[in-house]
Write a protein that holds these residues in place. Structure first.
Motif, PDB file in Angstrom:
ATOM      1  N   PHE A 281      55.240  57.727  24.478  1.00 43.62           N
ATOM      2  CA  PHE A 281      54.200  56.944  25.144  1.00 43.62           C
ATOM      3  C   PHE A 281      52.920  56.902  24.317  1.00 43.62           C
ATOM      4  O   PHE A 281      52.223  55.882  24.291  1.00 43.62           O
ATOM      5  CB  PHE A 281      53.923  57.480  26.542  1.00 43.62           C
ATOM      6  CG  PHE A 281      55.037  57.199  27.510  1.00 43.62           C
ATOM      7  CD1 PHE A 281      55.580  55.931  27.642  1.00 43.62           C
ATOM      8  CD2 PHE A 281      55.563  58.218  28.292  1.00 43.62           C
ATOM      9  CE1 PHE A 281      56.609  55.674  28.527  1.00 43.62           C
ATOM     10  CE2 PHE A 281      56.593  57.965  29.183  1.00 43.62           C
ATOM     11  CZ  PHE A 281      57.117  56.689  29.300  1.00 43.62           C
ATOM     12  N   SER A 282      52.591  57.981  23.624  1.00 39.08           N
ATOM     13  CA  SER A 282      51.403  57.983  22.759  1.00 39.08           C
ATOM     14  C   SER A 282      51.556  56.976  21.627  1.00 39.08           C
ATOM     15  O   SER A 282      50.620  56.231  21.305  1.00 39.08           O
ATOM     16  CB  SER A 282      51.179  59.373  22.176  1.00 39.08           C
ATOM     17  OG  SER A 282      50.898  60.289  23.189  1.00 39.08           O
ATOM     18  N   MET A 283      52.728  56.952  21.006  1.00 38.86           N
ATOM     19  CA  MET A 283      52.955  56.005  19.910  1.00 38.86           C
ATOM     20  C   MET A 283      53.001  54.564  20.426  1.00 38.86           C
ATOM     21  O   MET A 283      52.516  53.647  19.761  1.00 38.86           O
ATOM     22  CB  MET A 283      54.255  56.330  19.174  1.00 38.86           C
ATOM     23  CG  MET A 283      54.208  57.598  18.376  1.00 38.86           C
ATOM     24  SD  MET A 283      52.942  57.571  17.107  1.00 38.86           S
ATOM     25  CE  MET A 283      51.789  58.753  17.733  1.00 38.86           C
TER      26      MET A 283
ATOM     27  N   ASN B 255      58.883  64.933  24.194  1.00 34.88           N
ATOM     28  CA  ASN B 255      59.350  63.731  23.500  1.00 34.88           C
ATOM     29  C   ASN B 255      58.887  62.456  24.201  1.00 34.88           C
ATOM     30  O   ASN B 255      58.511  61.480  23.539  1.00 34.88           O
ATOM     31  CB  ASN B 255      60.869  63.743  23.366  1.00 34.88           C
ATOM     32  CG  ASN B 255      61.322  64.732  22.327  1.00 34.88           C
ATOM     33  OD1 ASN B 255      60.574  65.105  21.437  1.00 34.88           O
ATOM     34  ND2 ASN B 255      62.557  65.174  22.447  1.00 34.88           N
ATOM     35  N   PHE B 256      58.911  62.448  25.527  1.00 37.45           N
ATOM     36  CA  PHE B 256      58.411  61.284  26.260  1.00 37.45           C
ATOM     37  C   PHE B 256      56.915  61.114  26.045  1.00 37.45           C
ATOM     38  O   PHE B 256      56.418  59.994  25.904  1.00 37.45           O
ATOM     39  CB  PHE B 256      58.733  61.380  27.747  1.00 37.45           C
ATOM     40  CG  PHE B 256      60.093  60.893  28.095  1.00 37.45           C
ATOM     41  CD1 PHE B 256      60.454  59.564  27.867  1.00 37.45           C
ATOM     42  CD2 PHE B 256      61.024  61.738  28.659  1.00 37.45           C
ATOM     43  CE1 PHE B 256      61.720  59.105  28.183  1.00 37.45           C
ATOM     44  CE2 PHE B 256      62.288  61.287  28.978  1.00 37.45           C
ATOM     45  CZ  PHE B 256      62.634  59.975  28.742  1.00 37.45           C
TER      46      PHE B 256
ATOM     47  N   PHE C 273      63.854  70.786  29.630  1.00 34.20           N
ATOM     48  CA  PHE C 273      62.822  70.037  30.342  1.00 34.20           C
ATOM     49  C   PHE C 273      61.534  69.945  29.528  1.00 34.20           C
ATOM     50  O   PHE C 273      60.892  68.895  29.472  1.00 34.20           O
ATOM     51  CB  PHE C 273      62.531  70.654  31.706  1.00 34.20           C
ATOM     52  CG  PHE C 273      63.647  70.481  32.700  1.00 34.20           C
ATOM     53  CD1 PHE C 273      64.434  69.345  32.704  1.00 34.20           C
ATOM     54  CD2 PHE C 273      63.920  71.467  33.624  1.00 34.20           C
ATOM     55  CE1 PHE C 273      65.464  69.186  33.617  1.00 34.20           C
ATOM     56  CE2 PHE C 273      64.948  71.312  34.542  1.00 34.20           C
ATOM     57  CZ  PHE C 273      65.716  70.167  34.534  1.00 34.20           C
ATOM     58  N   THR C 274      61.149  71.043  28.882  1.00 29.09           N
ATOM     59  CA  THR C 274      59.924  71.034  28.081  1.00 29.09           C
ATOM     60  C   THR C 274      60.061  70.100  26.887  1.00 29.09           C
ATOM     61  O   THR C 274      59.154  69.315  26.582  1.00 29.09           O
ATOM     62  CB  THR C 274      59.601  72.460  27.598  1.00 29.09           C
ATOM     63  OG1 THR C 274      59.460  73.307  28.736  1.00 29.09           O
ATOM     64  CG2 THR C 274      58.329  72.496  26.777  1.00 29.09           C
TER      65      THR C 274
END
Length: 78
Positions: free
Chosen positions: A58-60, A53-54, A47-48
């Motif tokens: 989203f940042s990129m 990774n998500f 989960f971490t």
């Protein structure tokens, strides 16, 4: 799953998945508790890692809107 003790007949020991050296189920209880904690820790790791990774994705994606180049692409060197 079959459990047998060390003093059982040979057929019972061969058919069993686990052969206990002592007539005590405390080892089985401790093994189950350790397996459950290991499974819980594995789930926490998955989960971490997934959430990290998500977050990176989203940042990129957000950065690519404002930047004139795509982030994390290899540079072109001639």
């Amino acid at each position: 799953m079959g459990i047998s003790v060390d003093k059982a007949v040979d057929v019972a020991k061969e058919a069993a998945d686990f052969v206990l050296l002592e007539q005590d189920l405390d080892d089985v209880r401790r093994g189950i508790a350790l397996g459950r904690s290991t499974f819980a820790n594995s789930l926490k790791y998955v989960f971490t890692t997934t959430s990290a990774n998500f977050g990176n994705m989203f940042s990129m994606a957000g950065a690519s809107i404002f930047l004139p180049f795509l982030p994390l692409l290899p540079s072109r060197s001639s």
